[in-house]
Design an enzyme around this catalytic site. Structure first.
Site, PDB file in Angstrom:
ATOM      1  N   GLY A  39     -21.211 -46.795 -15.650  1.00 47.33           N
ATOM      2  CA  GLY A  39     -21.730 -48.236 -16.065  1.00 47.33           C
ATOM      3  C   GLY A  39     -23.210 -48.206 -15.932  1.00 47.33           C
ATOM      4  O   GLY A  39     -23.761 -47.907 -14.665  1.00 47.33           O
ATOM      5  N   ASN A 187     -35.365 -44.510 -24.803  1.00 45.83           N
ATOM      6  CA  ASN A 187     -35.656 -43.339 -24.823  1.00 45.83           C
ATOM      7  C   ASN A 187     -35.916 -42.908 -26.417  1.00 45.83           C
ATOM      8  O   ASN A 187     -36.373 -43.826 -27.121  1.00 45.83           O
ATOM      9  CB  ASN A 187     -34.564 -42.446 -24.691  1.00 45.83           C
ATOM     10  N   GLY A 225     -36.405 -37.464 -22.279  1.00 46.29           N
ATOM     11  CA  GLY A 225     -35.400 -36.166 -21.809  1.00 46.29           C
ATOM     12  C   GLY A 225     -36.118 -35.368 -20.672  1.00 46.29           C
ATOM     13  O   GLY A 225     -36.753 -35.641 -19.853  1.00 46.29           O
ATOM     14  N   ALA A 253     -26.397 -40.267 -16.665  1.00 47.32           N
ATOM     15  CA  ALA A 253     -27.083 -41.432 -15.494  1.00 47.32           C
ATOM     16  C   ALA A 253     -28.427 -40.748 -15.110  1.00 47.32           C
ATOM     17  O   ALA A 253     -29.072 -41.555 -14.267  1.00 47.32           O
ATOM     18  CB  ALA A 253     -26.122 -41.481 -14.141  1.00 47.32           C
ATOM     19  N   ALA A 254     -29.023 -39.820 -15.698  1.00 48.01           N
ATOM     20  CA  ALA A 254     -30.248 -39.433 -15.540  1.00 48.01           C
ATOM     21  C   ALA A 254     -31.202 -40.611 -15.880  1.00 48.01           C
ATOM     22  O   ALA A 254     -32.298 -40.914 -15.146  1.00 48.01           O
ATOM     23  CB  ALA A 254     -30.649 -38.184 -16.319  1.00 48.01           C
ATOM     24  N   GLY A 255     -31.180 -41.155 -17.205  1.00 50.25           N
ATOM     25  CA  GLY A 255     -31.927 -42.232 -17.144  1.00 50.25           C
ATOM     26  C   GLY A 255     -31.699 -43.486 -16.565  1.00 50.25           C
ATOM     27  O   GLY A 255     -32.565 -44.295 -16.042  1.00 50.25           O
ATOM     28  N   ASP A 256     -30.603 -44.026 -15.896  1.00 47.37           N
ATOM     29  CA  ASP A 256     -30.393 -45.034 -15.287  1.00 47.37           C
ATOM     30  C   ASP A 256     -31.004 -44.729 -13.685  1.00 47.37           C
ATOM     31  O   ASP A 256     -31.345 -45.454 -13.156  1.00 47.37           O
ATOM     32  CB  ASP A 256     -28.623 -45.220 -14.812  1.00 47.37           C
TER      33      ASP A 256
HETATM   34  O1  RIB Z   1     -25.697 -43.909 -18.861  1.00 50.73           O
HETATM   35  C1  RIB Z   1     -24.666 -43.418 -18.275  1.00 50.73           C
HETATM   36  C2  RIB Z   1     -23.404 -44.563 -18.224  1.00 50.73           C
HETATM   37  O2  RIB Z   1     -23.495 -44.893 -19.773  1.00 50.73           O
HETATM   38  C3  RIB Z   1     -22.163 -43.864 -17.897  1.00 50.73           C
HETATM   39  O3  RIB Z   1     -21.952 -43.972 -16.643  1.00 50.73           O
HETATM   40  C4  RIB Z   1     -20.946 -44.616 -18.712  1.00 50.73           C
HETATM   41  O4  RIB Z   1     -20.299 -45.547 -17.900  1.00 50.73           O
HETATM   42  C5  RIB Z   1     -21.964 -45.581 -19.720  1.00 50.73           C
HETATM   43  O5  RIB Z   1     -22.266 -46.652 -19.333  1.00 50.73           O
END
Ligand code: RIB
Length: 304
Positions: A39, A187, A225, A253-256
């Site tokens: 998420g 992005n 990226g 999840a790199a961006g997160d």
């Molecule tokens: O950004 C990656 C996330 O996007 C994943 O963990 C997935 O749950 C979606 O929300």
């Protein structure tokens, strides 16, 4: 220590490892199947708290085992969970990640309880938002809730940070929300959806950033990226911070991680932007070297 509030999604990710994306009509075997916490909201909150920020999370989960699995991680990491509530009708959000050899992914999201986050849920967290340095939101929860959160933030001199992912069409992003946004971090694809400018080089990156400045946003960050990320302040100062070269096994999840780690380190006056972006790049370069979202987001000691 920065005080951060993240408003966003909680998902359980099912990761399907495959050699290539199936063609229409094709049936193929997958190489492996696994589960991880995910998420965009939860990932960003964990990235912030693991980078050392005092972090509160506003989210909605189901009344189910998936929620227990997610809450266990959140508690272990010390997130403030006062405003993670339970939907009366929907289960915890789910994402299905098609992970190809080489680490590239395609993600399908089923919102579930995330689609149930309301402005009233955000109002219940008014004091928490008002006392923060920054609020971060993405587009996996409904936009009216984000608008409400950013209004509260602006009334209280709290920085607002929008990660416009997954990007809806431009007409679905209200001007009101962009006017309430201090920092936006798309992005290349999301930048093009928002501005209509195809981002492919320095000149087009600046053009897209200028379009977003015209929308009232003072700080624009465009992530590109494995190359790195570009920043542009409305005052005219710009720069590019290179990413670190690593062998990526899963870019999920790199961006997160970049977003959460960046905001944990960025000072309110943003004078340390390049230092904070470098820390965020280091963090996400670690994330991509392990499969899965939340299990791969590093702690400050690992980044050091
Ligand atoms: O950004 C990656 C996330 O996007 C994943 O963990 C997935 O749950 C979606 O929300």
């Amino acid at each position: 220590m920065n005080k951060i509030v993240v408003l966003g999604s909680t998902n359980v990710d099912t990761i399907l490892s495959i050699s290539h994306l199936p063609k229409p009509g094709e049936t193929m075997h997958m190489q492996a199947r696994s589960t991880a916490g995910g998420g965009k909201g939860a990932n960003q909150a964990l990235a912030a708290v693991r980078a050392g920020a005092d972090t509160a999370f506003i989210s909605k989960i189901g009344d189910d085992h998936a929620a227990d699995f997610m809450m266990d991680t959140f508690k272990e990491d010390g997130l403030n969970l006062d405003h993670v509530t339970i939907s009366e009708t929907e289960g915890t959000g789910k994402a299905y990640i098609l992970l190809q050899d080489g680490g590239q992914n395609s993600i399908l999201v089923y919102g579930g309880a995330n689609a149930d986050v309301t402005p009233a849920d955000v109002d219940a967290a008014k004091d928490t938002i008002a006392n923060a340095d920054c609020i971060i939101a993405q587009f996996e929860v409904p936009i009216p809730a984000i608008v409400e959160a950013f209004k509260i933030a602006k009334e209280n001199d709290v920085l607002t940070f929008l990660n416009p992912a997954p990007a809806p069409s431009r007409r679905d992003i209200p001007d009101e929300l962009l006017n309430l946004t201090d920092i936006i971090a798309p992005n290349e694809t999301e930048a093009e959806i928002i501005t209509g400018v195809h981002v492919e080089d320095d000149a087009s990156m600046q053009k897209a950033a200028d379009e977003m400045h015209k929308m009232g946003i003072s700080t624009v960050l465009i992530t590109v990226g494995s190359k790195g990320s570009f920043y542009s302040f409305k005052s005219g100062k710009t720069g590019f911070v290179n990413a670190f070269k690593v062998n990526a096994v899963d870019t999920t999840a790199a961006g997160d991680t970049f977003v959460g780690a960046l905001m944990a380190k960025l000072d309110h006056d943003m004078t340390n932007i390049e230092e904070a972006m470098t820390y965020a790049n280091k963090s996400s370069s670690l994330t991509v070297q392990t499969q899965g979202a939340q299990n791969s987001i590093p702690y400050a000691k690992d980044v050091k």
